[in-house]
Design an enzyme around this catalytic site. Sequence first.
Site, PDB file in Angstrom:
ATOM      1  N   LEU A  69      14.700 -54.587 -44.020  1.00 33.96           N
ATOM      2  CA  LEU A  69      14.464 -53.871 -43.533  1.00 33.96           C
ATOM      3  C   LEU A  69      13.625 -53.716 -45.642  1.00 33.96           C
ATOM      4  O   LEU A  69      14.129 -54.147 -46.139  1.00 33.96           O
ATOM      5  CB  LEU A  69      14.971 -52.380 -44.017  1.00 33.96           C
ATOM      6  CG  LEU A  69      15.671 -53.046 -42.247  1.00 33.96           C
ATOM      7  CD1 LEU A  69      17.067 -51.224 -42.396  1.00 33.96           C
ATOM      8  CD2 LEU A  69      15.097 -52.084 -41.381  1.00 33.96           C
ATOM      9  N   ASP A  70      12.441 -53.290 -45.324  1.00 36.65           N
ATOM     10  CA  ASP A  70      11.497 -52.147 -46.551  1.00 36.65           C
ATOM     11  C   ASP A  70      12.434 -51.448 -47.577  1.00 36.65           C
ATOM     12  O   ASP A  70      13.433 -50.691 -47.228  1.00 36.65           O
ATOM     13  CB  ASP A  70      10.322 -51.814 -46.292  1.00 36.65           C
ATOM     14  CG  ASP A  70       9.277 -53.157 -45.846  1.00 36.65           C
ATOM     15  OD1 ASP A  70       9.353 -53.734 -45.753  1.00 36.65           O
ATOM     16  OD2 ASP A  70       8.430 -52.495 -45.370  1.00 36.65           O
ATOM     17  N   ARG A  71      12.487 -51.173 -48.794  1.00 35.61           N
ATOM     18  CA  ARG A  71      13.618 -50.780 -49.809  1.00 35.61           C
ATOM     19  C   ARG A  71      13.350 -49.023 -49.556  1.00 35.61           C
ATOM     20  O   ARG A  71      14.448 -48.554 -49.606  1.00 35.61           O
ATOM     21  CB  ARG A  71      12.678 -50.756 -50.651  1.00 35.61           C
ATOM     22  CG  ARG A  71      13.649 -50.251 -52.414  1.00 35.61           C
ATOM     23  CD  ARG A  71      13.480 -50.271 -53.531  1.00 35.61           C
ATOM     24  NE  ARG A  71      14.768 -50.139 -53.971  1.00 35.61           N
ATOM     25  CZ  ARG A  71      14.968 -50.830 -55.564  1.00 35.61           C
ATOM     26  NH1 ARG A  71      14.125 -50.958 -56.319  1.00 35.61           N
ATOM     27  NH2 ARG A  71      15.556 -49.830 -56.422  1.00 35.61           N
TER      28      ARG A  71
END
Length: 228
Positions: free
Chosen positions: A62-64
């Site tokens: 998942l993106d930060r």
Amino acid sequence: MPITDNDILFEDNHLIAINKRAGDIVQVDETGDEPLDEQVKKYIAKKYNKPNGAFLGVVHRLDRPVSGVILFAKTSKALERMNAVFKNREVKKTYWAVVKNKPEKESATLVHWLVKNPQKNVVSYYNTEITGSQRAELSYKVKAKVGDYYLLEVDPLTGRSHQIRVQLSSMGCPIMGDNKYGYPRGSRKGSICLHARRLQFIHPVKKEPVNIFAKLPVDGFWERFEDL
């Protein structure tokens, strides 16, 4: 912040799922911040008294700035099998996204071809295939309107980098806080209103249905959508 029992959404001998906090990175990067996979390794090693550490395989990312369900493998066999599950698209991922602009259609399927610039960590979209592009497809529906905001339920059929962020932005609906993809301002917390709400698949070893559900962050904004 260390992983605690409260962060665990699912765990057995093969897999462990965490409700990721926005701002956590999944794997080590150039920032040097402690990644989530290392935090989970420490949690497992402490919980099960493994002085030599624990195996942990990253199944997906998942993106930060994104929160929600993220799954890890606790054995190499489970990692290999879950990699195949994701590669073969035998997993259903459901996200919730909050946008300010009302989508033109209540529900639709979006198809684009995406190209990532790794130096700038930005993804561009195209309406037709170009050299080096990857096909991206998602479907969405407007789930609710709360105040001045719209809650979208998004089901990505592919798993491209920044896919949901850039595809929603392409129709004039950038995700709240996502100034990288067109929202007027970023969040002071470094988060965006994109949450991995649910992950569904057949267990790679037990062959039973698994349905993992992540509560929304408690941050003073997301709470208004929890009961929808």
